[in-house]
Design a protein around this motif. Structure first.
Motif, PDB file in Angstrom:
ATOM      1  N   CYS A 209     -49.891  30.206  35.733  1.00  0.00           N
ATOM      2  CA  CYS A 209     -49.589  29.214  34.688  1.00  0.00           C
ATOM      3  C   CYS A 209     -50.891  28.676  34.103  1.00  0.00           C
ATOM      4  CB  CYS A 209     -48.775  28.090  35.323  1.00  0.00           C
ATOM      5  SG  CYS A 209     -48.553  26.646  34.294  1.00  0.00           S
ATOM      6  N   ILE A 210     -50.920  28.517  32.778  1.00  0.00           N
ATOM      7  CA  ILE A 210     -52.127  27.976  32.154  1.00  0.00           C
ATOM      8  C   ILE A 210     -51.974  26.494  31.813  1.00  0.00           C
ATOM      9  CG2 ILE A 210     -52.872  30.202  31.242  1.00  0.00           C
ATOM     10  CD1 ILE A 210     -51.794  29.295  28.504  1.00  0.00           C
ATOM     11  N   GLY A 211     -50.801  25.947  32.089  1.00  0.00           N
ATOM     12  CA  GLY A 211     -50.608  24.507  31.882  1.00  0.00           C
ATOM     13  C   GLY A 211     -50.451  24.082  30.437  1.00  0.00           C
ATOM     14  N   CYS A 212     -49.813  24.928  29.609  1.00  0.00           N
ATOM     15  CA  CYS A 212     -49.652  24.551  28.189  1.00  0.00           C
ATOM     16  C   CYS A 212     -48.455  23.644  27.970  1.00  0.00           C
ATOM     17  CB  CYS A 212     -49.545  25.787  27.307  1.00  0.00           C
ATOM     18  SG  CYS A 212     -47.991  26.696  27.494  1.00  0.00           S
ATOM     19  N   ARG A 213     -47.496  23.675  28.877  1.00  0.00           N
ATOM     20  CA  ARG A 213     -46.332  22.793  28.874  1.00  0.00           C
ATOM     21  C   ARG A 213     -45.328  23.112  27.761  1.00  0.00           C
ATOM     22  NH1 ARG A 213     -50.685  19.954  29.092  1.00  0.00           N
ATOM     23  NH2 ARG A 213     -50.377  18.564  27.329  1.00  0.00           N
ATOM     24  N   PHE A 226     -44.761  18.570  35.659  1.00  0.00           N
ATOM     25  CA  PHE A 226     -46.145  19.021  35.504  1.00  0.00           C
ATOM     26  C   PHE A 226     -47.029  18.271  36.484  1.00  0.00           C
ATOM     27  CE2 PHE A 226     -50.247  19.193  33.160  1.00  0.00           C
ATOM     28  CZ  PHE A 226     -50.375  20.565  33.134  1.00  0.00           C
ATOM     29  N   LYS A 252     -53.691  21.362  40.548  1.00  0.00           N
ATOM     30  CA  LYS A 252     -53.468  20.444  39.425  1.00  0.00           C
ATOM     31  C   LYS A 252     -53.387  21.222  38.119  1.00  0.00           C
ATOM     32  CE  LYS A 252     -58.019  18.758  37.851  1.00  0.00           C
ATOM     33  NZ  LYS A 252     -58.946  19.764  38.268  1.00  0.00           N
ATOM     34  N   GLY A 253     -52.674  20.630  37.161  1.00  0.00           N
ATOM     35  CA  GLY A 253     -52.588  21.263  35.846  1.00  0.00           C
ATOM     36  C   GLY A 253     -51.612  22.413  35.777  1.00  0.00           C
ATOM     37  N   LYS A 254     -50.664  22.492  36.714  1.00  0.00           N
ATOM     38  CA  LYS A 254     -49.696  23.593  36.695  1.00  0.00           C
ATOM     39  C   LYS A 254     -48.277  23.035  36.662  1.00  0.00           C
ATOM     40  CE  LYS A 254     -53.181  26.080  36.969  1.00  0.00           C
ATOM     41  NZ  LYS A 254     -53.488  27.447  37.189  1.00  0.00           N
TER      42      LYS A 254
ATOM     43  N   ASP B 121     -55.995  20.659  25.670  1.00  0.00           N
ATOM     44  CA  ASP B 121     -54.665  20.233  26.113  1.00  0.00           C
ATOM     45  C   ASP B 121     -54.189  21.003  27.335  1.00  0.00           C
ATOM     46  OD1 ASP B 121     -52.203  18.632  25.393  1.00  0.00           O
ATOM     47  OD2 ASP B 121     -51.360  20.652  25.507  1.00  0.00           O
ATOM     48  N   MET B 122     -54.829  22.128  27.638  1.00  0.00           N
ATOM     49  CA  MET B 122     -54.327  22.972  28.714  1.00  0.00           C
ATOM     50  C   MET B 122     -54.624  22.385  30.083  1.00  0.00           C
ATOM     51  SD  MET B 122     -55.053  26.755  27.182  1.00  0.00           S
ATOM     52  CE  MET B 122     -55.680  27.324  28.695  1.00  0.00           C
ATOM     53  N   GLY B 123     -53.649  22.530  30.981  1.00  0.00           N
ATOM     54  CA  GLY B 123     -53.852  22.069  32.346  1.00  0.00           C
ATOM     55  C   GLY B 123     -54.792  22.987  33.099  1.00  0.00           C
ATOM     56  N   GLY B 124     -54.782  24.271  32.748  1.00  0.00           N
ATOM     57  CA  GLY B 124     -55.649  25.237  33.419  1.00  0.00           C
ATOM     58  C   GLY B 124     -56.489  26.000  32.428  1.00  0.00           C
TER      59      GLY B 124
END
Lengths: 321, 406
Positions: A209-213, A226, A252-254, B121-124
């Motif tokens: 996951c890159i955490g773009c939401r 998240f 974090k961030g996933k 904005d990206m978490g990763g």
């Protein structure tokens, strides 16, 4: 870098938000930037250097691993071994991370009896413990709504009630990820980091996951959570029986979500919420098995699904006794 | 016009850098301020890198905030360059030919900002390589976000390479070969529409969010972009006209004003149509609009925001349409500024945040960006302005020299 990064705590975040220019935080920020640069140089340019510790080496391999779905059985074994070893080095924890595949001939489904649920929230706390949910941010996969008679959409209910239950003339509805057959979230993901497994469970590869939401925006049921910060679980409360796609500790961030307790259900056990429910309002089973309890419910009770009109085909039915 | 000796790609790059490092004291000061803003942005981002997005005002309900709002709006600014490219290259309009390079510079700057906002904005962000086809996995064509990555980077490439080719030819004292770049110009025209439509579809394609799931969103994105973008370009042209020796013809401003007025009016008609649909017979799908325009259960942080935006939009459109100062720049330029800010307010925060409120389970929260988000945003904007000034400064010097030698 990694050791300083782990010492996150609530007070620092509050401090950051309230005193943007305090000298202490400035120095921390500056030292962090310097640390990132030097670590990137050390790790990136001379991977084989003697200075690179075992932890750095494992981290480096973890960083470049594939999407879980593309891994061979051997690669899955290796990544799990690395993750277990990293947990041992960092927190001195002995984890058992499983990679159990879906069982053939199984499609999971869930029933929720709205005449039985009394809003005790045992399911919520069982879920938090079982799935190693972030205690700091109070992450909950399950939400329980106190409903007025005559309404059937949880959005009209009160999800923040804090009083003795059950209340006369109210009823209770739980929500969680509904594991839609036509899931909008999996379609939205730009990197295929979330998908529906053959047994119907919608999972997330936390490391891919890159955490773009975007999936979170696409979910019509508020089923996804998240990790805004690094999730925190007290060491002695960590559930060490884990699954790669399930309750292992998230970075974090996933994105994360309910997995029907994949680490339990793929071994033939019930999800933690079903087991914890004191009123028997929760039913879970194999939709393809004609003798299962969930099939009995679907065939003999009055069932309905939330927001059927969206065509998402959730595998989660509400029913009335 | 013989090509001067020793003018190659290397001297081209070196000259561009040299020209940009020179300049008056005022210009240097401007550069230092931008550099300071970028430094502050990096400082703010260091907290986000360390503690995660927890240091922003976003949460599981309002999961997109200031970054994605700015991204969405700036895609429009980038797309708006087509309003100069189309008349300049296709209709060979001499006025627009003079300024098209500036429009393309603005588009490149806007795209750089868009991509930086996405990464912020990206978490990763370290996993961003998962998006690169080949080494990562690209969920194409199913994910609209994958489409967006493709069209934004493609547009950046087109808007960078075509002007770079033309400028390089002019730098070497040659005429750019139109047969070589014309196909790419055609492509970039279609591409401009596609970047803003795809970005609209990103939101429009989500049945989970009735506020966004609206077929008018794509067309309205285009209309608002073709008003805000040329308004910004007019302002930039005015600055260039008054601070450099590169003089812009008055007729350019007149034509731009027409484009702005027409787009702004279409935009307002569509806004009216949306508002009518939401409020003539409100359903449970109208709840986000009610939150936006009137507030819900005491949560009303966006109410003043949207009313200021709509009134400013209306006022600026009227001023630009009726032209009370008879083409007086002291009337038109402030009107362009007001229009630009009004559309930024509406197509940014006013579009993204209410789409997420209330949550699908009916929960209402307000969103307020933290200083970290504001700092990073400031840094990204400074980066974009820096890119635009670098490109435009080099382009103008080359074009002036080429124009004199011709």
């Amino acid at each position: 870098m990694s050791s300083s990064r782990r010492k996150t705590d609530t007070s620092i975040i509050d401090d950051v938000l309230k005193n943007p220019s305090s000298r202490r935080t400035f120095l921390k920020g500056a030292s962090f930037a310097a640390a990132v640069t030097s670590a990137a140089l050390a790790a990136g340019c001379v991977p084989g250097a003697e200075a690179a510790s075992e932890e750095t080496r494992l981290q480096w391999k973890e960083f470049f691993k594939k999407n879980y779905r593309l891994m061979t059985q051997e690669e899955k074994r290796q990544t799990v071994a690395r993750l277990e070893r990293l947990a041992k080095i960092r927190q001195d924890m002995d984890l058992q991370i499983g990679t159990e595949p879906p069982v053939a001939g199984v499609l999971y489904g869930y029933g929720f009896n709205i005449s039985r649920c009394e809003g005790f929230m045992e399911c919520v706390s069982a879920c938090i413990k079982e799935n190693n949910l972030d205690r700091k941010a109070n992450t909950q996969y399950i939400r329980i709504f106190e409903m007025e008679p005559g309404k059937l959409d949880p959005a009209t209910g009160n999800g923040q009630f804090f009083h003795e239950v059950p209340v006369e003339d109210k009823f209770y509805m739980g929500t969680q990820c509904f594991h839609c057959e036509k899931a909008p979230c999996t379609r939205a993901c730009p990197t295929k980091a979330t998908w529906k497994e053959p047994d119907g469970i919608v999972v997330v590869d936390y490391d891919w996951c890159i955490g773009c939401r975007y999936c979170q925006a696409a979910c019509p049921y508020y089923g996804r959570r998240f990790n805004w910060g690094k999730p925190e679980v007290p060491k002695d409360e960590v559930n060490r029986k884990q699954h790669y796609l399930g309750n292992r500790l998230r970075p974090k961030g996933k994105m994360e979500k309910c997995t029907f307790c994949i680490q339990r259900t793929r071994k033939g056990r019930l999800p933690a919420c079903v087991e914890a429910c004191p009123t028997g309002a929760r039913v879970f089973g194999n939709l393809l098995d004609p003798d299962s309890e969930i099939r009995y419910v679907l065939e003999h009770k009055k069932v309905f699904r939330m927001r059927e009109e969206l065509g998402t085909d959730p595998k989660f039915w509400y029913f009335i006794d | 016009m013989t090509a001067l000796p020793r003018k190659n790609l290397l001297t081209f790059v070196l000259d561009v850098i040299r020209w940009n490092l020179k300049g008056s004291i005022g210009f240097q000061l401007f550069r230092i301020v931008l550099l300071g803003c970028m430094g502050f942005g990096i400082y703010a981002y260091s907290f986000q890198a360390r503690y995660g997005l927890a240091v922003t005002g976003m949460n599981d309900i309002v999961s997109w905030g200031l970054y994605i709002s700015n991204f969405t709006f700036l895609v429009g600014v980038a797309a708006a360059a087509v309003m100069l490219i189309l008349p300049a290259y296709i209709f060979h309009d001499p006025d627009f030919h003079q300024v098209v390079i500036i429009g393309e510079g603005v588009a490149v700057g806007a795209l750089v900002m868009c991509l930086t906002f996405i990464v912020a904005d990206m978490g990763g962000p370290l996993q961003a390589w998962h998006l690169i086809p080949g080494i990562g996995i690209f969920n194409f064509p199913s994910s609209l976000l994958a489409w967006d990555v493709l069209v934004l980077n493609g547009y950046l490439l087109l808007n960078g390479l075509v002007p770079a080719y033309i400028l390089y030819s002019h730098y070497r004292g040659r005429k750019a070969d139109e047969r070589k770049y014309r196909p790419f110009v055609f492509l970039s025209i279609f591409w401009a529409f596609s970047i803003h439509l795809v970005t609209a579809f990103l939101y429009q394609g989500l049945p989970a969010r009735p506020f966004w799931n609206n077929p008018l969103m794509g067309p309205r994105f285009l209309a608002s972009a073709f008003a805000a973008g040329p308004a910004l370009i007019s302002l930039i042209l005015a600055v260039i006209h008054s601070t450099t020796t590169y003089k812009i013809d008055r007729s350019v401003f007149h034509k731009l004003r027409l484009i702005i007025v027409i787009s702004a009016i279409i935009n307002l008609i569509m806004l009216f149509s949306e508002v009518f649909k939401e409020f003539y017979f409100p359903t449970h799908h109208s709840i986000s609009s009610i939150y936006l325009f009137f507030g819900l259960e005491g949560h009303n942080s966006l109410v003043p925001w949207i009313w200021v935006s709509v009134s400013a939009n209306l006022l600026a459109t009227l001023v630009l349409a009726f032209n009370p100062g008879k083409n007086n720049p002291l009337v038109l330029l402030p009107a362009c500024t007001v229009l630009f800010v009004a559309i930024w307010m509406e197509k940014g925060i006013g579009l993204i945040v209410p789409g997420l409120i209330p949550s699908p389970l009916g929960e209402i929260v307000d969103y307020l960006p933290t200083w970290v988000e504001l700092g990073v945003t400031l840094g990204v904007l400074a980066l974009g302005i820096t890119v635009v000034t670098w490109l435009i400064r080099a382009a103008l010097i080359i074009e002036q020299e080429y124009g004199m030698n011709r």
